[in-house]
Design a protein around this motif. Sequence first.
Motif, PDB file in Angstrom:
ATOM      1  N   ARG A  79       0.847  -1.203   0.000  1.00  0.00           N
ATOM      2  CA  ARG A  79       0.000   0.000   0.000  1.00  0.00           C
ATOM      3  C   ARG A  79       0.875   1.243   0.000  1.00  0.00           C
ATOM      4  O   ARG A  79       2.090   1.172   0.238  1.00  0.00           O
ATOM      5  N   LYS A  80       0.225   2.350  -0.267  1.00  0.00           N
ATOM      6  CA  LYS A  80       0.999   3.593  -0.341  1.00  0.00           C
ATOM      7  C   LYS A  80       1.574   3.948   1.036  1.00  0.00           C
ATOM      8  O   LYS A  80       0.848   3.974   2.032  1.00  0.00           O
ATOM      9  N   PRO A  81       2.893   4.174   1.104  1.00  0.00           N
ATOM     10  CA  PRO A  81       3.489   4.486   2.410  1.00  0.00           C
ATOM     11  C   PRO A  81       2.981   5.818   2.965  1.00  0.00           C
ATOM     12  O   PRO A  81       2.613   6.715   2.193  1.00  0.00           O
ATOM     13  N   VAL A  82       3.022   5.911   4.292  1.00  0.00           N
ATOM     14  CA  VAL A  82       2.625   7.196   4.899  1.00  0.00           C
ATOM     15  C   VAL A  82       3.836   8.126   5.049  1.00  0.00           C
ATOM     16  O   VAL A  82       3.687   9.336   5.175  1.00  0.00           O
ATOM     17  N   LEU A  83       5.013   7.528   5.046  1.00  0.00           N
ATOM     18  CA  LEU A  83       6.220   8.351   5.231  1.00  0.00           C
ATOM     19  C   LEU A  83       7.435   7.620   4.672  1.00  0.00           C
ATOM     20  O   LEU A  83       7.569   6.400   4.836  1.00  0.00           O
ATOM     21  N   ILE A  84       8.307   8.382   4.020  1.00  0.00           N
ATOM     22  CA  ILE A  84       9.589   7.819   3.583  1.00  0.00           C
ATOM     23  C   ILE A  84      10.706   8.754   4.064  1.00  0.00           C
ATOM     24  O   ILE A  84      10.606   9.982   3.910  1.00  0.00           O
ATOM     25  N   LEU A  85      11.733   8.186   4.668  1.00  0.00           N
ATOM     26  CA  LEU A  85      12.896   8.981   5.093  1.00  0.00           C
ATOM     27  C   LEU A  85      14.115   8.570   4.271  1.00  0.00           C
ATOM     28  O   LEU A  85      14.369   7.376   4.088  1.00  0.00           O
ATOM     29  N   ALA A  86      14.845   9.558   3.763  1.00  0.00           N
ATOM     30  CA  ALA A  86      16.069   9.271   3.003  1.00  0.00           C
ATOM     31  C   ALA A  86      17.266   9.338   3.939  1.00  0.00           C
ATOM     32  O   ALA A  86      17.334  10.206   4.809  1.00  0.00           O
ATOM     33  N   ASP A  87      18.206   8.434   3.767  1.00  0.00           N
ATOM     34  CA  ASP A  87      19.430   8.361   4.562  1.00  0.00           C
ATOM     35  C   ASP A  87      19.136   8.546   6.059  1.00  0.00           C
ATOM     36  O   ASP A  87      19.688   9.444   6.706  1.00  0.00           O
ATOM     37  N   PRO A  88      18.267   7.725   6.617  1.00  0.00           N
ATOM     38  CA  PRO A  88      17.822   7.955   8.003  1.00  0.00           C
ATOM     39  C   PRO A  88      18.921   7.773   9.038  1.00  0.00           C
ATOM     40  O   PRO A  88      18.819   8.303  10.150  1.00  0.00           O
ATOM     41  N   ARG A  89      19.986   7.061   8.683  1.00  0.00           N
ATOM     42  CA  ARG A  89      21.064   6.842   9.664  1.00  0.00           C
ATOM     43  C   ARG A  89      22.230   7.819   9.488  1.00  0.00           C
ATOM     44  O   ARG A  89      23.280   7.658  10.103  1.00  0.00           O
ATOM     45  N   THR A  90      22.062   8.821   8.629  1.00  0.00           N
ATOM     46  CA  THR A  90      23.129   9.805   8.361  1.00  0.00           C
ATOM     47  C   THR A  90      24.415   9.077   7.937  1.00  0.00           C
ATOM     48  O   THR A  90      25.480   9.221   8.531  1.00  0.00           O
ATOM     49  N   ALA A  91      24.276   8.269   6.892  1.00  0.00           N
ATOM     50  CA  ALA A  91      25.388   7.407   6.468  1.00  0.00           C
ATOM     51  C   ALA A  91      26.042   7.854   5.172  1.00  0.00           C
ATOM     52  O   ALA A  91      27.057   7.277   4.766  1.00  0.00           O
ATOM     53  N   LEU A  92      25.466   8.874   4.505  1.00  0.00           N
ATOM     54  CA  LEU A  92      25.948   9.258   3.184  1.00  0.00           C
ATOM     55  C   LEU A  92      26.135  10.771   3.120  1.00  0.00           C
ATOM     56  O   LEU A  92      25.238  11.528   3.520  1.00  0.00           O
ATOM     57  N   LEU A  93      27.288  11.200   2.612  1.00  0.00           N
ATOM     58  CA  LEU A  93      27.548  12.634   2.465  1.00  0.00           C
ATOM     59  C   LEU A  93      26.783  13.134   1.241  1.00  0.00           C
ATOM     60  O   LEU A  93      27.321  13.189   0.133  1.00  0.00           O
ATOM     61  N   ALA A  94      25.519  13.420   1.456  1.00  0.00           N
ATOM     62  CA  ALA A  94      24.655  13.774   0.331  1.00  0.00           C
ATOM     63  C   ALA A  94      23.612  14.799   0.765  1.00  0.00           C
ATOM     64  O   ALA A  94      23.167  14.791   1.910  1.00  0.00           O
ATOM     65  N   ASP A  95      23.276  15.658  -0.192  1.00  0.00           N
ATOM     66  CA  ASP A  95      22.170  16.591  -0.008  1.00  0.00           C
ATOM     67  C   ASP A  95      21.003  16.001  -0.793  1.00  0.00           C
ATOM     68  O   ASP A  95      21.023  15.993  -2.024  1.00  0.00           O
TER      69      ASP A  95
END
Length: 546
Positions: free
Chosen positions: A523-539
Amino acid sequence: MCRKFILITILCSVVIHCFADKYPRNYSIDIIHYSFELKLSDSTDEIKGKASVSILFKTNDIKQIRLDLINRTEKRSGKGMVVESVTYNNRSIEFIHQNDELLIKPGESLEKNKTYTFVIQYKGIPADGLRIGPTKYGDRSFFCENWPNRARHWLPTIDHPYDKATSEFIVTAPFKYKVVSNGLLLEESQINKDYKLTHWKQSVPVSCWLFVLGVAEFAVQNVGHFDGKEIQTWVYPKDRQAGFYDFASPTKEVLKFYTDYVGPFVYEKLANIQTPSVNGGMETSSAIFYGEDLINGKADTRLKNIVIHEIAHQWFGNAVTETTWDDAWLSEGFATYFTLLFQEHEYGHGEYIDGLKKARKTVFDFYKKDSAYSIIDDRSAENGQVTSSITYQKGAWVLHMLRERIGHENFKKGIRNYYNKFINANATTNDFIEEMEKVSNEKLKTFFKQWLNKPGYLKLNVHWTFDETNKQLIFRLNQTQQQDVIFEAPIEFYVYEESSKTPQTVKFELNTRTAEFKIPFSRKPVLILADPRTALLADINLSENL
Ligand SMILES: [Zn+2]
């Protein structure tokens, strides 16, 4: 070192190339030991020096030895050094001192694999390198400021990180002063009614920017011991109470953490010293300098973090030293990252993540001003700045991403192997990569190259959409960084079916500028978090494609 930066905008790669390290390294000789006898006075800023330099000859027929020593010149308003004599076996030998080089000609054929000691008598008012002047309280003092290539202003040396030597400072100074330097105190004697002689010796080799001298009125406290080695606090008498309080901790805890994690602490004591000669900290081996204004009796976080950083340098930068300034991240990136590791150990994972987020913001802000800067480049202390905040903060992030990639245990093992292999010697980035590839059994050159030798960081647009018909979650990713680099890196998302439930972890490997990934989802997610563990040097710019 920890300091404020003056950022130099480097205009183009052609200009960068001109900055290549042209230091005249001479692998036919190896300086084994320096003994500096110095006379300091209150009536003049002129210092009188006698340097006994013990040199191992590695080849036959060495006609000339070159050392760095700044000349006295008109341009320097009469400041600089004048060499009075050079002797070998009490016999005067020929020398040329010009263009800030001291060329010594032994005059006879000296055999290889033997060590010879040359004695240089010199004097002058240092134009730089040894700051002679008042503390913030107006009291006269003498404090060195050698980093990165300023030892040559007052000490005849191979003033480059590649050569490491043991040292001693035998200082005659007015009686009221106390003298602090590297290593162990061998003697402190009143030699007449006005002068005192103080003799310090360091039996562990370091690069000469790590030689240290502080001469002032000091209050000195023995704080305790670590591994049988003294921990000391040296502060101005007027800051005695505040300084003793500020340095009471966490030096011992930090020494223990790095010893357990990395390997043995190689120096003979650890002194924390107040100085007017630096703003932040300076990691001089076994005797660390801290800017005088940092001492305030509040034991605040800023000072604590500098203490942790400078102690981390005793392992990284001091014991294992970069071979050239190009690899300065082996010193500053490592000290910055190992500060975070101590914080994680002592204050919890939240502190570690907060530190990474601050470092990441510094990296993002830096690249707005100078998009072409990479951690490793041709740099020379003679031609410009050898570090920037990128060396520190992005350098730390590279180690964080490495640890995430190869696993915490492998990372620790690789660090320990690297340290043990290059302890009291020099290393290159390739040496480090090799050790990390060995423990992880992974090819890591692409990883290191993209983060160390290329500028910038990953900028990512992520659009996601839910395909109701096929019950699929679709991610479209687009790398938008300007630089000519496509990053290869894992990216992680937490996908929440319901906000109350544990999220599903979704991981993709990026290796193209654009990519699309589909995963089955009910089903359609209610929330998605990108890089939630702060593991990638990315914007990362994440949005739902409606
Ligand atoms: Zn540092």
